[in-house]
Design an enzyme around this catalytic site. Structure first.
Site, PDB file in Angstrom:
ATOM      1  N   ASN A  39      41.383  18.987  31.603  1.00  0.00           N
ATOM      2  CA  ASN A  39      42.209  19.549  32.681  1.00  0.00           C
ATOM      3  C   ASN A  39      41.693  18.978  33.997  1.00  0.00           C
ATOM      4  O   ASN A  39      40.615  19.347  34.451  1.00  0.00           O
ATOM      5  CB  ASN A  39      42.074  21.082  32.647  1.00  0.00           C
ATOM      6  CG  ASN A  39      42.680  21.740  33.873  1.00  0.00           C
ATOM      7  OD1 ASN A  39      43.455  21.122  34.615  1.00  0.00           O
ATOM      8  ND2 ASN A  39      42.331  23.005  34.089  1.00  0.00           N
ATOM      9  N   LYS A  42      42.841  19.343  36.957  1.00  0.00           N
ATOM     10  CA  LYS A  42      43.074  20.189  38.148  1.00  0.00           C
ATOM     11  C   LYS A  42      43.669  19.326  39.264  1.00  0.00           C
ATOM     12  O   LYS A  42      44.468  18.439  38.976  1.00  0.00           O
ATOM     13  CB  LYS A  42      41.787  20.904  38.558  1.00  0.00           C
ATOM     14  CG  LYS A  42      41.148  21.609  37.362  1.00  0.00           C
ATOM     15  CD  LYS A  42      40.075  22.565  37.710  1.00  0.00           C
ATOM     16  CE  LYS A  42      39.551  23.194  36.416  1.00  0.00           C
ATOM     17  NZ  LYS A  42      38.627  24.277  36.643  1.00  0.00           N
ATOM     18  N   HIS A  88      46.212  29.374  33.206  1.00  0.00           N
ATOM     19  CA  HIS A  88      44.830  29.055  33.579  1.00  0.00           C
ATOM     20  C   HIS A  88      44.351  30.108  34.586  1.00  0.00           C
ATOM     21  O   HIS A  88      45.129  30.588  35.411  1.00  0.00           O
ATOM     22  CB  HIS A  88      44.751  27.648  34.196  1.00  0.00           C
ATOM     23  CG  HIS A  88      43.348  27.203  34.407  1.00  0.00           C
ATOM     24  ND1 HIS A  88      42.620  27.587  35.514  1.00  0.00           N
ATOM     25  CD2 HIS A  88      42.515  26.444  33.648  1.00  0.00           C
ATOM     26  CE1 HIS A  88      41.402  27.068  35.420  1.00  0.00           C
ATOM     27  NE2 HIS A  88      41.312  26.373  34.292  1.00  0.00           N
ATOM     28  N   GLU A 135      42.824  29.915  37.252  1.00  0.00           N
ATOM     29  CA  GLU A 135      43.102  29.611  38.666  1.00  0.00           C
ATOM     30  C   GLU A 135      44.546  29.961  39.010  1.00  0.00           C
ATOM     31  O   GLU A 135      44.845  30.364  40.132  1.00  0.00           O
ATOM     32  CB  GLU A 135      42.775  28.134  38.957  1.00  0.00           C
ATOM     33  CG  GLU A 135      41.261  27.929  39.032  1.00  0.00           C
ATOM     34  CD  GLU A 135      40.759  26.585  38.539  1.00  0.00           C
ATOM     35  OE1 GLU A 135      41.542  25.616  38.478  1.00  0.00           O
ATOM     36  OE2 GLU A 135      39.558  26.493  38.210  1.00  0.00           O
ATOM     37  N   GLU A 172      38.729  30.965  28.073  1.00  0.00           N
ATOM     38  CA  GLU A 172      37.957  30.436  29.200  1.00  0.00           C
ATOM     39  C   GLU A 172      37.433  31.603  30.039  1.00  0.00           C
ATOM     40  O   GLU A 172      38.157  32.130  30.895  1.00  0.00           O
ATOM     41  CB  GLU A 172      38.847  29.552  30.080  1.00  0.00           C
ATOM     42  CG  GLU A 172      39.358  28.313  29.382  1.00  0.00           C
ATOM     43  CD  GLU A 172      39.628  27.193  30.389  1.00  0.00           C
ATOM     44  OE1 GLU A 172      39.115  26.110  30.185  1.00  0.00           O
ATOM     45  OE2 GLU A 172      40.331  27.441  31.383  1.00  0.00           O
ATOM     46  N   GLY A 180      33.609  25.946  36.167  1.00  0.00           N
ATOM     47  CA  GLY A 180      33.152  25.222  37.350  1.00  0.00           C
ATOM     48  C   GLY A 180      31.832  25.732  37.894  1.00  0.00           C
ATOM     49  O   GLY A 180      31.414  25.367  38.983  1.00  0.00           O
ATOM     50  N   SER A 196      32.647  24.933  31.831  1.00  0.00           N
ATOM     51  CA  SER A 196      31.427  24.127  31.957  1.00  0.00           C
ATOM     52  C   SER A 196      31.049  23.393  30.674  1.00  0.00           C
ATOM     53  O   SER A 196      29.868  23.262  30.343  1.00  0.00           O
ATOM     54  CB  SER A 196      30.262  24.982  32.466  1.00  0.00           C
ATOM     55  OG  SER A 196      30.551  25.478  33.757  1.00  0.00           O
TER      56      SER A 196
END
Ligand code: PGA
Length: 264
Positions: free
Chosen positions: A9, A11, A104, A106, A177, A183, A223
């Site tokens: 991904n 992003k 996701h 985010e 996730e 991250g 990560s």
């Protein structure tokens, strides 16, 4: 055995030129490794990349005889209409995407996407023949309050609402996730990843039966790096990884593919 699924991904990184450069290098790395190419051809491993919208076209052009599946990171739930700034599932399919990430963290936490909307996006993607990679995962405070399973259950059940068992079996990929691992450099332990992925498979078993649940690919993301891929992928209910930062460079993403292959 379920196939392995290695997803990157990107992003909001990698403009069109960087995307072409990535594939020029990545294709050479793949082509030079007969074991990886064999695993791709016999479908024991699938590699997918999710570039930002404007880098999808160069990614599709350079992804090398469909050896790598290309997907988007989001789609709108309507097929067309007055939705300024949005991109629909038919547009993604038209651009050559085969997959789309839905939900996701985010999107959920920065853009306020909620369960009902994500269910509509998943259905819209399926109607266009796209494979949704449906993301679930708890916030740090939810984990600390002991709510991990409750959150993951709610997100999974609502996200898949009204989707029939055959479609779930054949077309849905779920990515666990944990938000606190994205991250941050903090990977969930392989035991934590296995525990929640097994919980998701149990939810699917209860709802659709083991014949369906045993076929669904469940990924871990957060990560993931070359040096922790093997341990995570050694877990029985973890079928693959959804990689953010470490998928941006061909060398590190290739290293993850190789680690994953060594687990087959
Ligand atoms: P990360 O991102 O690998 O950079 O933690 C994973 C993701 O958000 O899918």
């Amino acid at each position: 055995m379920r196939r392995r699924f290695i997803a990157g991904n990107w992003k909001m990184f990698n403009v069109q030129g960087e995307t072409r450069d990535f594939f020029n290098k990545f294709n050479v790395l793949l082509n030079d490794n007969a074991d990886v190419m064999k695993a791709i051809i016999d479908k024991s491993i699938e590699i997918a990349l999710f570039p930002p919208m404007l880098s999808i076209a160069p990614a599709v052009e350079s992804s090398g005889n469909a050896a790598i599946s290309i997907g988007a990171q989001n789609c709108h739930f309507e097929k067309s209409g007055a939705f300024t700034g949005e991109v629909s599932a038919p547009m993604l399919a038209d651009a050559g995407c085969t997959h789309v990430i839905i939900g996701h963290s985010e999107r959920r936490h920065i853009f306020g996407e909620h369960d009902a909307m994500l269910n509509k996006k998943t259905i819209s993607a399926l109607e266009e023949g796209l494979i949704p990679v449906f993301c679930v995962g708890e916030l740090l405070e939810e984990r600390e309050e002991g709510k991990t399973f409750e959150v993951v259950e709610r997100q999974t059940v609502r996200g898949l609402e009204s989707i029939d068992a055959a479609t779930v079996a054949e077309k849905i990929i779920i990515a666990y996730e944990p938000v606190w691992a994205i991250g941050t450099g903090k990977t969930a332990s392989k035991e934590d990843a296995q525990e929640v992925c097994a919980f998701i498979r149990k939810l699917l078993t209860d709802k659709y039966g083991s014949g369906v649940a045993d076929r669904v690919l469940i990924l871990y993301g957060g990560s993931v790096k070359p040096d922790n891929t093997k341990a995570i992928m050694s877990q029985p209910d973890v079928d693959g990884v959804l990689v953010g930062g470490a998928s941006l460079k061909p060398d590190s993403f290739y290293a993850i593919v190789k680690e994953a292959l060594s687990e087959i």
